[in-house]
Design an enzyme around this catalytic site. Structure first.
Site: not given
Length: 289
Positions: A42-43, A46, A136
C-alpha cells in the site's frame, strides 16, 4: 531496481515490532506478516507516485493497518497531484485482489492463506479510507475542505470530524467485533496522532503560509479578492487564504479610499520583515513609500 536511498526511506513503527512479538508468543505471526506485506505494498503505491512527481520525501513510516508518507509537499503542490499521490495507496489493493484471484485459481497458496489475504486486504482498504487523520480518507476529506474553505477553518473542521469519526469507528468495532488488544492499541495510536495534530495546527498553518511564500504558485489559476478594514491584523487576513487560489487584499481605509495588496507582499511583510503583529493599514503605508 530499488535504490539504497529508497530503502532508507522506509521505517517500521515500534508498535509494529511490539505486535510481531505478540504474534510470536500467541501463534499469530503469519497473520501479522500478511498484514505487514499488504501495508508495505500500500505504501509503495504512495511512495512510487510521489517519486514520479519528484516530491521531496523524508520517510515512510509503516505501522499496523497503515503507514505515513512523511513529506513537506502537501498543501503546495497542484491539487490533482496530491489526489493522485493519496489514491495511489488504496489503488494497490486492486492489484493485491487480482493476485489473490490468481493464487486461488492456480493453487499457489493454501486456502487458509488465501482467506487471510482476502480478509486483511479488505479490512486494511476499508480502514484506510475512513475520514480520520492521518489515514488516506482523512487526507482526501481535508484536501476537499481546504479547496472550499479557508485553510484554518478547513483544518479545525476536519480535525473535529476526524476525532468524532475515530470514536464512532472505535465504538462500532467494539460493538460488532470481539474485544481485541490490537484494536485498543490502534485506537490509542490514532487518538494520539489527532491530539498531536490538533496541538500543532497553528504551526501547520504557519508552515502552509511559509510554503506559499517560498514555492512558486504557477499552478494556481483562481484569483480571489479579500476585502478587509485597515485595522485587521495580518494573521486574520491569512486566515482567509484558500488552497488553489491567489489572493488580492483590498483594504478599505477610514477615509473610504481603497488600496490593493498582493498576497505575496503580505507574506513578504510577515516573514521577511518579521512584522507578525502588523495591521492592514501599516502594510498599505509601507508599500506606498
Amino acid at each position: 531496481m530499488i535504490s539504497l536511498k529508497a530503502v532508507n526511506h522506509f521505517h517500521i513503527h515500534p508498535m509494529f515490532w511490539f505486535l510481531i512479538g505478540v504474534g510470536v508468543l500467541t501463534g499469530s505471526l503469519i497473520q501479522l506478516l500478511i498484514i505487514f506485506s499488504i501495508v508495505l505494498f500500500h505504501e509503495l503505491g504512495h511512495y512510487g507516485m510521489a517519486r514520479y512527481f519528484n516530491w521531496r520525501i523524508r520517510s515512510v513510516m509503516i505501522w499496523p493497518f497503515g503507514g505515513v508518507l512523511e513529506t513537506d509537499e502537501y498543501h503546495t503542490r497542484p491539487i490533482k497531484e496530491e489526489v493522485l499521490v493519496i489514491l495511489a495507496g488504496p489503488f494497490q489493493h486492486i492489484w493485491i485482489w487480482l493476485f489473490i484471484l490468481f493464487a486461488e485459481s492456480t493453487e499457489l497458496l493454501s486456502t487458509g492463506v488465501i482467506e487471510l489475504l482476502t480478509l486483511y486486504n479488505l479490512l486494511i482498504f476499508c480502514f484506510n479510507i475512513l475520514p480520520i487523520w492521518p489515514l488516506d480518507g482523512g487526507k482526501l476529506v481535508f484536501l476537499f475542505l481546504s479547496v472550499y474553505l479557508p485553510f484554518v477553518k478547513a483544518q479545525a473542521t476536519f480535525l473535529t470530524l476526524s476525532i468524532v469519526s475515530l470514536f464512532v469507528a472505535f465504538g462500532a468495532a467494539l460493538m460488532f467485533f470481539p474485544f481485541s488488544m490490537s484494536t485498543i492499541l490502534l485506537a490509542c495510536f490514532l487518538m494520539w496522532e489527532n491530539r498531536i495534530e490538533w496541538k500543532q495546527k497553528r504551526y501547520a498553518f504557519l508552515r502552509y503560509l511559509m510554503k506559499r511564500q517560498q514555492e512558486s504558485q504557477e499552478h494556481v489559476k483562481k484569483i480571489r479578492a479579500i476585502h478587509v478594514g485597515e485595522d485587521m491584523p495580518i494573521m486574520d487576513i491569512f486566515r482567509q487564504f484558500k488552497r488553489g487560489t491567489h489572493h488580492q487584499i483590498c483594504v478599505t481605509l477610514h477615509n473610504q479610499k481603497r488600496a490593493l495588496i498582493d498576497e505575496g507582499e503580505c507574506l513578504y511583510y510577515f516573514f521577511t520583515l518579521k512584522q507578525t503583529r502588523a495591521k492592514a493599514k501599516e502594510m498599505v503605508e509601507w508599500f506606498a513609500t
